[in-house]
Design a protein around this motif. Structure first.
Motif, PDB file in Angstrom:
ATOM      1  N   THR A 240       0.836  -1.209   0.000  1.00 47.85           N
ATOM      2  CA  THR A 240       0.000   0.000   0.000  1.00 47.85           C
ATOM      3  C   THR A 240       0.865   1.252   0.000  1.00 47.85           C
ATOM      4  OG1 THR A 240      -1.784  -1.135   1.174  1.00 47.85           O
ATOM      5  CG2 THR A 240      -1.788   1.271   1.242  1.00 47.85           C
ATOM      6  N   VAL A 241       1.901   1.251   0.830  1.00 49.24           N
ATOM      7  CA  VAL A 241       2.823   2.397   0.897  1.00 49.24           C
ATOM      8  C   VAL A 241       3.535   2.579  -0.438  1.00 49.24           C
ATOM      9  CG1 VAL A 241       4.869   3.338   2.037  1.00 49.24           C
ATOM     10  CG2 VAL A 241       3.151   2.100   3.374  1.00 49.24           C
ATOM     11  N   ILE A 242       3.969   1.470  -1.032  1.00 48.78           N
ATOM     12  CA  ILE A 242       4.708   1.529  -2.299  1.00 48.78           C
ATOM     13  C   ILE A 242       3.833   2.055  -3.430  1.00 48.78           C
ATOM     14  CG2 ILE A 242       5.829   0.107  -4.060  1.00 48.78           C
ATOM     15  CD1 ILE A 242       6.670  -1.777  -1.733  1.00 48.78           C
ATOM     16  N   VAL A 243       2.623   1.555  -3.517  1.00 52.40           N
ATOM     17  CA  VAL A 243       1.714   1.966  -4.595  1.00 52.40           C
ATOM     18  C   VAL A 243       1.304   3.427  -4.442  1.00 52.40           C
ATOM     19  CG1 VAL A 243      -0.571   1.586  -5.597  1.00 52.40           C
ATOM     20  CG2 VAL A 243       0.872  -0.368  -5.019  1.00 52.40           C
ATOM     21  N   LEU A 244       1.002   3.840  -3.224  1.00 47.60           N
ATOM     22  CA  LEU A 244       0.636   5.243  -2.994  1.00 47.60           C
ATOM     23  C   LEU A 244       1.798   6.168  -3.336  1.00 47.60           C
ATOM     24  CD1 LEU A 244      -1.400   5.089   0.347  1.00 47.60           C
ATOM     25  CD2 LEU A 244      -2.261   5.605  -1.938  1.00 47.60           C
ATOM     26  N   GLU A 252      -1.519  16.524  -3.257  1.00 43.52           N
ATOM     27  CA  GLU A 252      -1.681  17.329  -2.037  1.00 43.52           C
ATOM     28  C   GLU A 252      -2.403  16.540  -0.947  1.00 43.52           C
ATOM     29  OE1 GLU A 252      -3.650  21.601  -0.638  1.00 43.52           O
ATOM     30  OE2 GLU A 252      -3.525  21.049  -2.757  1.00 43.52           O
ATOM     31  N   TRP A 253      -3.394  15.714  -1.331  1.00 49.13           N
ATOM     32  CA  TRP A 253      -4.158  14.985  -0.320  1.00 49.13           C
ATOM     33  C   TRP A 253      -3.286  13.978   0.427  1.00 49.13           C
ATOM     34  CZ3 TRP A 253      -4.749   9.693  -0.244  1.00 49.13           C
ATOM     35  CH2 TRP A 253      -4.439   9.001  -1.412  1.00 49.13           C
ATOM     36  N   LEU A 254      -2.315  13.358  -0.280  1.00 43.50           N
ATOM     37  CA  LEU A 254      -1.419  12.413   0.388  1.00 43.50           C
ATOM     38  C   LEU A 254      -0.498  13.147   1.351  1.00 43.50           C
ATOM     39  CD1 LEU A 254      -0.426   9.518   0.683  1.00 43.50           C
ATOM     40  CD2 LEU A 254       1.158   9.922  -1.200  1.00 43.50           C
ATOM     41  N   TYR A 255      -0.036  14.321   0.944  1.00 49.45           N
ATOM     42  CA  TYR A 255       0.807  15.140   1.832  1.00 49.45           C
ATOM     43  C   TYR A 255       0.030  15.536   3.082  1.00 49.45           C
ATOM     44  CZ  TYR A 255       3.459  19.109   3.606  1.00 49.45           C
ATOM     45  OH  TYR A 255       4.144  19.982   4.425  1.00 49.45           O
ATOM     46  N   ASN A 256      -1.223  15.918   2.899  1.00 52.76           N
ATOM     47  CA  ASN A 256      -2.046  16.327   4.045  1.00 52.76           C
ATOM     48  C   ASN A 256      -2.300  15.159   4.999  1.00 52.76           C
ATOM     49  OD1 ASN A 256      -2.234  18.952   3.079  1.00 52.76           O
ATOM     50  ND2 ASN A 256      -4.117  18.541   1.936  1.00 52.76           N
ATOM     51  N   ILE A 257      -2.495  13.972   4.420  1.00 53.02           N
ATOM     52  CA  ILE A 257      -2.714  12.789   5.264  1.00 53.02           C
ATOM     53  C   ILE A 257      -1.461  12.454   6.064  1.00 53.02           C
ATOM     54  CG2 ILE A 257      -3.080  10.293   5.212  1.00 53.02           C
ATOM     55  CD1 ILE A 257      -5.030  10.723   2.921  1.00 53.02           C
ATOM     56  N   GLU A 258      -0.309  12.475   5.386  1.00 52.75           N
ATOM     57  CA  GLU A 258       0.944  12.118   6.047  1.00 52.75           C
ATOM     58  C   GLU A 258       1.312  13.108   7.137  1.00 52.75           C
ATOM     59  OE1 GLU A 258       3.708  11.898   2.848  1.00 52.75           O
ATOM     60  OE2 GLU A 258       3.240   9.795   2.370  1.00 52.75           O
ATOM     61  N   ASN A 259       0.819  14.326   7.051  1.00 53.26           N
ATOM     62  CA  ASN A 259       1.146  15.348   8.033  1.00 53.26           C
ATOM     63  C   ASN A 259      -0.069  15.757   8.869  1.00 53.26           C
ATOM     64  OD1 ASN A 259       4.104  16.349   7.294  1.00 53.26           O
ATOM     65  ND2 ASN A 259       3.013  15.996   5.372  1.00 53.26           N
ATOM     66  N   SER A 260      -1.070  14.910   8.889  1.00 55.98           N
ATOM     67  CA  SER A 260      -2.279  15.220   9.663  1.00 55.98           C
ATOM     68  C   SER A 260      -1.998  15.172  11.159  1.00 55.98           C
ATOM     69  CB  SER A 260      -3.391  14.231   9.306  1.00 55.98           C
ATOM     70  OG  SER A 260      -2.981  12.905   9.566  1.00 55.98           O
ATOM     71  N   GLU A 261      -2.719  15.993  11.904  1.00 55.31           N
ATOM     72  CA  GLU A 261      -2.566  16.052  13.351  1.00 55.31           C
ATOM     73  C   GLU A 261      -3.568  15.123  14.018  1.00 55.31           C
ATOM     74  OE1 GLU A 261      -2.979  20.072  14.561  1.00 55.31           O
ATOM     75  OE2 GLU A 261      -1.167  20.772  13.533  1.00 55.31           O
ATOM     76  N   ILE A 262      -3.250  14.742  15.237  1.00 55.47           N
ATOM     77  CA  ILE A 262      -4.143  13.880  16.001  1.00 55.47           C
ATOM     78  C   ILE A 262      -5.224  14.734  16.655  1.00 55.47           C
ATOM     79  CG2 ILE A 262      -4.317  12.266  17.923  1.00 55.47           C
ATOM     80  CD1 ILE A 262      -1.443  11.469  17.421  1.00 55.47           C
ATOM     81  N   THR A 263      -6.443  14.538  16.231  1.00 64.77           N
ATOM     82  CA  THR A 263      -7.585  15.259  16.785  1.00 64.77           C
ATOM     83  C   THR A 263      -8.474  14.288  17.547  1.00 64.77           C
ATOM     84  OG1 THR A 263      -8.880  14.913  14.778  1.00 64.77           O
ATOM     85  CG2 THR A 263      -7.521  16.907  14.884  1.00 64.77           C
TER      86      THR A 263
END
Length: 299
Positions: A240-244, A252-263
């Motif tokens: 999954t990591v390799i394909v993504l 941009e959405w992948l960058y936002n997910i990888e840097n998302s904060e814990i809410t």
């Protein structure tokens, strides 16, 4: 294969397992140095990284697991649970569902683990661990940054496929079963095996998500008694990591997910998914007991 370890304790077999792992690492390193000297291939390049990964997978994980189990029991493959075909479809579905349900809890632990800061008195240790983490990340980024379908399939084979088979043979097939043999407790075997699995990777800032992942893989093996089921989940997780990274590395959405904060909603969702994962294992175990009892009654 001759059984030369049948009379030794499970603890001694575990010592042999790690001794052979250490010897395998030395052997893999020696072959790598010799290859680099003979061919002149630059150290740190993609070719050397692939070769190093392959050599370590075989000599440090596959070989120790196969030798120790082969020296201890008649039929290494049978002991490692690599030949079971019973209820394969049901077990595969279990592995995929566990992966899907556990993805958010593992990701939450990843985000939390990355942000851990040690006390000021341990700054030297933190800097050392950060440097190791950065070096590992640079290697990963180098492999995942390659373009072309050939590089994608090479990564899927080396990082996802080979790593999944080799590590599951060692940590679940051999180590977990030997720990269970020693302590007579499946849950203890799962968690001790998961702890060692995470420690051996020498990545503190990925320690806790890898611990949880190791436990999930351990329970899949404990309940299905089929090594290929945790191998499947391990492969899917890495793939999954390799394909993504290959198809969405600049999105941009992948960058936002990888840097998302814990809410709070994120944490609640992760907790719900974790509880559902536990429930899934419980239902599978209950269904398995019912199936066994039905087979017994029909005999």
């Amino acid at each position: 294969m001759r059984q030369i370890l049948t009379s030794v304790t499970a603890g001694t077999k575990i010592v042999y397992l790690f001794l052979l792992m250490f010897i395998g690492l030395l052997l893999a390193g020696s072959i790598l140095i010799a290859f680099s000297a003979v061919t002149g291939v630059e150290e740190g390049g993609v070719t050397i990284i692939y070769l190093s990964s392959g050599l370590q997978a075989f000599f440090a994980f596959v070989m120790p697991a196969y030798l120790v189990t082969g020296w201890s029991f008649p039929g290494a493959a049978q002991y490692l649970k690599m030949v079971d075909k019973e209820h394969a479809g049901r077990k595969i579905i279990l592995a995929i569902m566990v992966f899907l349900l556990s993805y958010i809890p593992v990701f939450l632990l990843t985000q939390w683990n990355k942000g851990i800061e040690l006390p000021e008195s341990m700054q030297i240790a933190e800097q050392w661990m950060r440097s190791m983490e950065d070096a590992a990340q640079e290697t990963t980024d180098l492999l995942l940054s390659g373009e072309g379908i050939g590089r994608l399939f090479m990564n899927l084979f080396m990082i996802a496929g080979l790593a999944a088979v080799a590590e599951e043979m060692f940590f679940r097939g051999a180590l977990q079963q030997l720990i269970q043999e020693k302590f007579r407790n499946g849950h203890m075997a799962v968690w001790i095996g998961a702890l060692i699995f995470s420690v051996v990777h020498f990545q503190f800032y990925g320690f806790f998500p890898r611990l949880l992942l190791g436990a999930l893989l351990g329970y899949l093996f404990l309940y299905t008694q089929n090594l290929w089921i945790p191998v499947l989940m391990h492969f899917v997780n890495n793939a999954t990591v390799i394909v993504l990274a290959y198809f969405c590395r600049d999105s941009e959405w992948l960058y936002n997910i990888e840097n998302s904060e814990i809410t709070a909603p994120f944490a609640i969702m992760a907790l719900i998914c974790l509880l559902l994962t536990i429930l899934l294992f419980w239902l599978y175990k209950k269904n398995l007991r019912t199936s066994v009892q039905t087979e017994v009654d029909s005999c």
